[in-house]
Design a protein around this motif. Structure first.
Motif, PDB file in Angstrom:
ATOM      1  N   VAL A   1      -5.741  -0.297  -6.510  1.00  0.00           N
ATOM      2  CA  VAL A   1      -4.877  -0.738  -5.411  1.00  0.00           C
ATOM      3  C   VAL A   1      -5.328  -0.080  -4.111  1.00  0.00           C
ATOM      4  O   VAL A   1      -5.606   1.131  -4.086  1.00  0.00           O
ATOM      5  N   LYS A   2      -5.385  -0.839  -3.028  1.00  0.00           N
ATOM      6  CA  LYS A   2      -5.840  -0.302  -1.749  1.00  0.00           C
ATOM      7  C   LYS A   2      -4.870   0.755  -1.224  1.00  0.00           C
ATOM      8  O   LYS A   2      -3.661   0.656  -1.431  1.00  0.00           O
ATOM      9  N   PRO A   3      -5.401   1.771  -0.524  1.00  0.00           N
ATOM     10  CA  PRO A   3      -4.566   2.874  -0.030  1.00  0.00           C
ATOM     11  C   PRO A   3      -3.364   2.430   0.808  1.00  0.00           C
ATOM     12  O   PRO A   3      -2.260   2.932   0.618  1.00  0.00           O
ATOM     13  N   LEU A   4      -3.575   1.499   1.748  1.00  0.00           N
ATOM     14  CA  LEU A   4      -2.470   1.023   2.582  1.00  0.00           C
ATOM     15  C   LEU A   4      -1.419   0.316   1.733  1.00  0.00           C
ATOM     16  O   LEU A   4      -0.212   0.447   1.977  1.00  0.00           O
ATOM     17  N   THR A   5      -1.866  -0.408   0.734  1.00  0.00           N
ATOM     18  CA  THR A   5      -0.940  -1.119  -0.155  1.00  0.00           C
ATOM     19  C   THR A   5      -0.087  -0.143  -0.956  1.00  0.00           C
ATOM     20  O   THR A   5       1.121  -0.347  -1.125  1.00  0.00           O
ATOM     21  N   ILE A   6      -0.711   0.927  -1.452  1.00  0.00           N
ATOM     22  CA  ILE A   6       0.035   1.945  -2.191  1.00  0.00           C
ATOM     23  C   ILE A   6       1.114   2.564  -1.311  1.00  0.00           C
ATOM     24  O   ILE A   6       2.278   2.672  -1.702  1.00  0.00           O
ATOM     25  N   ALA A   7       0.710   2.970  -0.111  1.00  0.00           N
ATOM     26  CA  ALA A   7       1.652   3.624   0.801  1.00  0.00           C
ATOM     27  C   ALA A   7       2.803   2.692   1.163  1.00  0.00           C
ATOM     28  O   ALA A   7       3.970   3.098   1.166  1.00  0.00           O
ATOM     29  N   THR A   8       2.484   1.436   1.470  1.00  0.00           N
ATOM     30  CA  THR A   8       3.532   0.473   1.834  1.00  0.00           C
ATOM     31  C   THR A   8       4.459   0.205   0.663  1.00  0.00           C
ATOM     32  O   THR A   8       5.688   0.160   0.815  1.00  0.00           O
ATOM     33  N   GLY A   9       3.886   0.031  -0.521  1.00  0.00           N
ATOM     34  CA  GLY A   9       4.689  -0.191  -1.712  1.00  0.00           C
ATOM     35  C   GLY A   9       5.598   0.983  -2.015  1.00  0.00           C
ATOM     36  O   GLY A   9       6.760   0.807  -2.413  1.00  0.00           O
ATOM     37  N   ASN A  10       5.093   2.210  -1.817  1.00  0.00           N
ATOM     38  CA  ASN A  10       5.916   3.412  -2.022  1.00  0.00           C
ATOM     39  C   ASN A  10       7.180   3.369  -1.179  1.00  0.00           C
ATOM     40  O   ASN A  10       8.287   3.644  -1.659  1.00  0.00           O
ATOM     41  N   PHE A  11       7.012   3.010   0.096  1.00  0.00           N
ATOM     42  CA  PHE A  11       8.144   3.089   1.019  1.00  0.00           C
ATOM     43  C   PHE A  11       9.065   1.878   0.940  1.00  0.00           C
ATOM     44  O   PHE A  11      10.202   1.951   1.398  1.00  0.00           O
TER      45      PHE A  11
END
Length: 299
Positions: free
Chosen positions: A176-186
């Protein structure tokens, strides 16, 4: 001449950003409670990430959401509150030093739970870094005997959560792309943070009329954008391009930055702490794992 490996750039930038986060928390606490600070940090960060990465959410597979939920809670939500609570009693620089337990916990959890192996060199590097960290902690305790170190438990628990998170990202969210992980987390933790903020008396006149309120909001906005939103993306990139232990080594350099900020803010700093900082840097160097010439893939 070979170019600098990007992971070293990520490590340096993250160290500067996260090392400055502790003084920002300290300043924001002058106008906010720990629960207000933690909730605002999550909410403001979430808004930044939604603006940048909402389109990437559709690429997340249903099977990944379980790990994104766990990652968001352990890597962002609970620590946002725990660190704020800890800094009500302990100097910002000391908190950053305690945060250096993350690499040690990353190795322990990686080996016992996630079955991720580490080299002898990495283990030695973490031990050396931990020795430097211990010196910093003991010297800090001597310089600040009146601080309540019971609150260190909040930082220690957070380091365990961070260690679990970095292993989860490496083992289950590598694709999973880094930005996608961060966005999904929040996406996961945004609503709970909003509920906490509303119930924290944030919108009362007592909070809004606090003379430190406006500056606290500026500090928390800077913290949310740089220290959480941008840093989360960079950290996820670092995890993707290195080992979990190397990625968590950012917590070895952070105390050096935090100690400098603390010194400028009136917190005491000694020659012994400077020597311990050098030991920590050496530990980071030792924990660096080069890719074998045989072409074997790094864990």
């Amino acid at each position: 001449m070979s170019s600098i490996n990007p992971k070293w750039i990520y490590l340096l930038v993250l160290s500067l950003i996260w090392g400055s986060s502790f003084i920002l928390i300290k300043k924001a606490l002058l106008g906010l409670t720990p629960y207000q600070l933690g909730a605002l940090r999550v909410i403001i960060t979430g808004l930044f990430l939604f603006a940048m990465g909402y389109k990437t959410l559709k690429t997340i597979k249903s099977s990944d959401w379980k790990w994104l939920i766990i990652s968001g809670i352990l890597g962002s939500f609970i620590p946002a509150f725990f660190f704020a609570i800890a800094e009500t009693q302990i100097d910002s620089a000391v908190v950053s030093v305690l945060n250096s337990l993350v690499p040690l916990n990353t190795i322990l959890l990686g080996f016992t739970i996630f079955k991720i192996t580490s080299t002898k060199r990495q283990i030695l590097g973490v031990i050396i870094g931990f020795i430097g960290t211990t010196i910093l902690i003991l010297k800090g305790a001597n310089l600040n005997p009146h601080q309540n170190y019971f609150y260190a438990i909040f930082v220690i628990l957070s380091t365990l959560m961070y260690a679990a998170n970095v292993n989860i990202i490496k083992k289950h969210l590598q694709h999973v792309k880094p930005l996608t992980i961060a966005t999904g987390n929040f996406v996961v933790i945004f609503i709970p943070a909003l509920v906490i903020l509303v119930s924290s008396d944030f919108f009362s006149l007592r909070t809004l009329e606090n003379p430190n309120f406006k500056m606290a909001m500026i500090y928390i906005t800077i913290l949310a954008f740089f220290g959480t939103a941008l840093a989360k993306i960079l950290f996820n990139k670092l995890v993707h391009t290195s080992t979990p232990v190397f990625a968590s080594s950012v917590t070895f350099i952070m105390p050096i930055v935090a100690l400098l900020w603390g010194y400028m803010d009136g917190e005491r700093f000694s020659v012994v702490q400077g020597a311990a900082s050098i030991i920590i840097l050496f530990g980071v160097y030792m924990s660096h794992k080069k890719i074998p010439k045989t072409g074997l893939k790094q864990l």
